[in-house]
Motif scaffolding. Structure first.
Motif, short mmCIF file in Angstrom:
data_model
loop_
_atom_site.label_atom_id
_atom_site.label_comp_id
_atom_site.label_asym_id
_atom_site.label_seq_id
_atom_site.Cartn_x
_atom_site.Cartn_y
_atom_site.Cartn_z
N HIS B 21 0.82 -1.21 0.00
CA HIS B 21 0.00 0.00 0.00
C HIS B 21 0.86 1.26 0.00
O HIS B 21 0.47 2.30 -0.52
N GLN B 22 2.03 1.17 0.63
CA GLN B 22 2.89 2.35 0.65
C GLN B 22 4.00 2.28 -0.41
O GLN B 22 4.94 3.07 -0.38
N LEU B 48 -7.61 -1.96 8.94
CA LEU B 48 -7.59 -1.39 7.59
C LEU B 48 -8.82 -0.55 7.28
O LEU B 48 -8.92 0.03 6.19
N ASN B 50 -11.30 2.17 6.54
CA ASN B 50 -11.09 3.48 5.88
C ASN B 50 -9.81 3.56 5.04
O ASN B 50 -9.58 4.57 4.41
N ILE B 51 -8.97 2.56 5.11
CA ILE B 51 -7.70 2.63 4.36
C ILE B 51 -7.81 1.77 3.11
O ILE B 51 -7.62 2.25 1.99
N ARG D 273 -11.10 7.82 12.79
CA ARG D 273 -11.93 6.80 12.13
C ARG D 273 -13.07 6.43 13.08
O ARG D 273 -12.85 5.90 14.17
N THR D 289 0.65 4.27 14.27
CA THR D 289 0.10 5.30 13.38
C THR D 289 -0.53 6.46 14.16
O THR D 289 -0.70 6.40 15.37
N TYR D 291 -3.60 7.45 13.82
CA TYR D 291 -5.06 7.34 13.88
C TYR D 291 -5.58 7.44 15.31
O TYR D 291 -4.92 7.01 16.28
N ARG D 335 -1.23 14.80 6.42
CA ARG D 335 -0.78 13.42 6.48
C ARG D 335 0.67 13.22 6.06
O ARG D 335 1.20 12.11 6.15
N ILE D 341 0.36 2.42 7.47
CA ILE D 341 -0.74 1.56 7.89
C ILE D 341 -0.36 0.94 9.24
O ILE D 341 0.81 0.65 9.48
#
Lengths: 345, 345, 345, 345
Positions: B21-22, B48, B50-51, D273, D289, D291, D335, D341
């Protein structure tokens, strides 16, 4: 029998207290801790609230001699060698959980402990307290050098094949894995939860002070001076030691023959449990008890023997074995006060 | 580049998703999971939310061939050998994280995996993807058998001394310690928190399926067929593998000479970090990254070499190395998408 | 006294075995496990090797009646309600560790357990076995519904202030934190080491089956029907429950007055330890024992009372309290077989 | 942009280094640590070997002013109040991760931190850096008091219902559970692995210095001065905070209405989230992270709202939010450098 503990504020001391409190033949009479003298035990250990409320006293040899039958030293390296000799002329039985009197040579201590040794004549007075191997000497001793945690697991794991002369003496490798409680309660960055958790660390490669202790006792068992490789690892758990021991077999034997050797060697030893073929012990299976569990494997492909030996480092590796030794000296059943079942899970 | 993952609901799959993903050059196009098809990824992995909100699809070779450039197999043993061959005639690059195509002999697979092997001609088509050792072959391959976690740590740890011919080939012993995530997400009593926590367990002594993989690659490096002793231990952590490797030195050398050998061998390998003398790596120091850190010790007393090699089993031991291999195949910088710093603490 | 255990292969069963084995007045006569019948105990629990080697038998009411004085049910929800009633006419004392007979209304069970209830007449026959609160009823009972782990910690924490009528009955909030062993030994993704480690999870908000049990007993103590908020959290440890309980004080009182209330309420209860002011218990301080430790705080700023109550979920929250109840029924000292000191560290 | 970190040898400093190193718009120019000055970073943190090899320098305001655009203070309480004011006249942006400038009243600081406060005029100059709530003020500030870890989780969890005026302001209870890394790297008995593992501890009941911070910001949001109950617990994990927040609803609303309130409140906030109904976050789901995940429950039985709010204490609770604030100040995408992640498992 009236007992005292010096170093009562450390983990070894706390474990002695736990086990001795449920021992039917002894009474905890005095707790000594120079570093926290003047406090009470429950200031250091809240789990003992309402159970054992005793002061932590200062070291006082006269008081000790007048009040105690047995004194356990649960002190860091370098303490008992200064204090214990003053009691050797008295009637008191001394059981030293530290490493100060284990090595029978001054030079060896100084090389590996990087510190001045006790006097050679005092070193000679002590009996190495690996109960299963030295029971007869222990019975007649009043000064025990209680074995280190790694040497206990290692030597119990190796003794039967050493005695049977079936392994190449130059091939012994011991890979040790230990919980963190062995490092004691003194704060250091390396023992913080955030550093130990989710981590495995190798430490003191080739320089661990338990190396000469293992080698000395291998020589006592076999008469042969052999150098071993011994590597220690810190793993994220509080209690428990596993030693995975490797050695080359001198001739072809099968697992059942080796297992029979072990069962025979330890047939009178209630704390040693030999596992059947293809069954290897884990540390949790001896948790909080004085058991040493041993499993064996032989690889046909390599002709190599692997021995898995596990103990609870604070029990069979320290306080439990010390009490087992007291039981032997006092002529009591060896399991007195040590009969609990492992906590699982 | 459009990529897909089969076995997306396992830990290896989840780690591929995290890393890809990155990754700036790829796009996750399809997630496949026969066992949980019809659910969405966030049903399985709430982190995961919202990602990445994607469906988990059923295996469909036609759809795969029409939509993907690369397919990663993050499936348990025995799956890719059935499915992957159908893609070998297509343009798709296949990177298999399972053990199905690592062993180049049918008999070896069947002996150690206790299962029918893939066809010998398909075994021969795959390239063993230990990037640092096989980079040139990988570059020209479109079918990678990604190495096992233990073999990765072991072979990277051993390669320089194998190539330099300085150790006794019959003396190699590997003592592996692994976190639990390597066992995957399928529930079993042995992987429950209550069983693993405060515990260390030895398992699969002499029967671990990574043994023939290690021996095969040692033979590829040296031309010599040597049997190794390899013992695996489960320790109470989620990620990380440490292999402590022992070998007898054929001649007297000092640590600095050996360290120089390692620095030279890996001088172009950004993911291999050789520690200085008396500095041994711990697994947390590579946590969540593609690094393999290596430390060396030599004991004069025994003439033995000890190598400490650590990786994150899910990254360099699985998903990270798979992506590193994709980077090599695609001609990108090897560190693309893999440049993070270890999470510490 | 001859005892049996059904559900001997679960964690509750294993803990009963550990504690009963060291109980001087009982003998473990029969171990029953339908799911693993035909195996022996040490197949399931290797830590019992050489200590207790017994077969796991099938459920057989006739055999049970002819051989046992006491049967412990350490079975999952829904089992004892089917099996236990057949023993109610016999002489056997039944102690049920499951939730099947705790709620005294069929509707309540069906609502919260989502399953058909036992018959109302059988529900009425059982005695709720929270020893400290119901000792007199227990003494004359031969059918005990042993309390849940969370209700034990909660009700012991609340009882003195409930009886003294000093808190607002509509303000009670219980924030529970539990180790994973409470979930048992049945494998599930949520209890895997890799999922639980380095994690805290809130679960079953507003729907936990211990809510009606707590409310029923609050009503039994106070005569008042009050709804409580009860939230449960899974934390990365094996054993231990902490309930942090919040309630609004109806009038201004100080901590010492409340502490005095607790000391008075539990003055004859050896397993309840009330901590002094500004001293709050942690779960490790009761590890492996039947203690319930309670600490109290009052905030002047908010007029709110906070109670910290901790137990070992497998001991005071299950097996230990069951044995304590047996001791009461048999007229033995309540501490028989339960006198160990917490394992620390 | 050239940045420096003071307190670079602590866990907050190490996390800033990890995140800033992968931030495309900044360069780490200077690392300051008075307590370990003269060492290099990799002496303290071996995981940075070969990645960041920088010296740890002494505090030198002139050098700082000539070389840096931004200075992060990752220092313990009581340090930045002495050092930071000397930079307030310069061009440097200061982001203080400690608590020294969060409370806007001298008396409040002195009461809760038991230490002399910074000058009131300096307190007034700082902007409280809870990004989602104060973005506009932050944008125009060059002196940020970065929020505490518990207040971040708590205030993000409460803000939407506070603004909507739907809860009883006297009913707020926050039950916090934290990993150990929040306590920093300074060794203490309480943070040793052997003490924390298999343990949950309640601490600082009613006296935690984050209480006035939470109350101050609740007043800033609502205009109402309300006292909250806030209880903190140490649980056996390294990273992560969960705040379980309880409040009485003033009127009957359903979960979906409340969830809609949250989704609306945070619709432009990529790091927040909101979980769907009956889905509550766990700390591992935000691991490593920035979040903050929030789940909601309403009990009809009690009319009470429960909010579960989780963060990684070292990221959104410290270093991550500090960088998020820098991104806001610099006008970059919020961000930037924070897009990873969660590590799972």
């Amino acid at each position: 029998m009236k007992i005292g503990i010096i170093g009562a504020n450390g983990y070894g001391g706390a474990e002695l207290i736990r086990l001795l409190h449920q021992h039917p033949k002894v009474e905890i009479e005095m707790l000594i801790s120079n570093s926290t003298k003047g406090t009470v035990l429950t200031d250091q250990y809240k789990h003992l609230h309402n159970i054992i409320e005793m002061p932590l006293e200062e070291w006082n040899p006269n008081k000790i001699q007048s009040k105690l039958d047995v004194l356990f030293f649960a002190t860091p390296s370098g303490v008992s060698k200064e204090m214990l000799p003053s009691l050797l002329e008295s009637e008191i039985t001394c059981i030293d959980l530290s490493g100060d009197f284990r090595l029978k040579s001054e030079g060896l201590y100084e090389k590996w402990y990087k510190n001045k040794s006790a006097h050679i004549e005092d070193l000679q007075k002590s009996t190495y307290g690996l109960t299963e191997l030295n029971r007869n000497e222990i019975k007649n001793s009043k000064f025990i050098a209680n074995p280190g945690c790694y040497p206990t697991a290692t030597l119990l794991g190796l003794a039967p094949v050493l005695k049977a002369n079936v392994i190449d003496m130059n091939s012994i490798i011991i890979d040790g894995k230990s919980g963190v409680s062995g490092a004691g309660r003194k704060p250091s960055v390396g023992n913080l939860f955030s550093e130990v958790n989710e981590n495995v660390t190798a430490y003191k490669l080739g320089t661990h002070q338990h190396i000469p202790e293992i080698e000395q006792e291998i020589q006592n068992i076999t008469g042969i001076s052999a150098a071993v490789t011994f590597t220690t690892h810190l793993i994220p758990m509080t209690r428990g030691i596993m030693c995975t021991i490797y050695a080359d077999l001198k001739q072809k034997v099968n697992v059942e023959e080796i297992l029979e050797l072990y069962r025979e060697a330890y047939k009178d030893d209630g704390f040693i449990r030999i596992r059947p073929k293809d069954n290897w012990p884990s540390t949790k299976e001896v948790y909080s008890t004085n058991y040493c569990d041993i499993g064996i494997n032989i690889e046909e492909r390599t002709g190599r023997l692997t021995i898995i030996s596990v103990i609870d480092n604070l029990v069979k590796g320290a306080a439990g074995q010390a009490i087992q030794n007291l039981n032997v000296i006092a002529g009591w059943d060896e399991r007195t006060g040590l009969a609990g079942i492992p906590i699982y899970p």
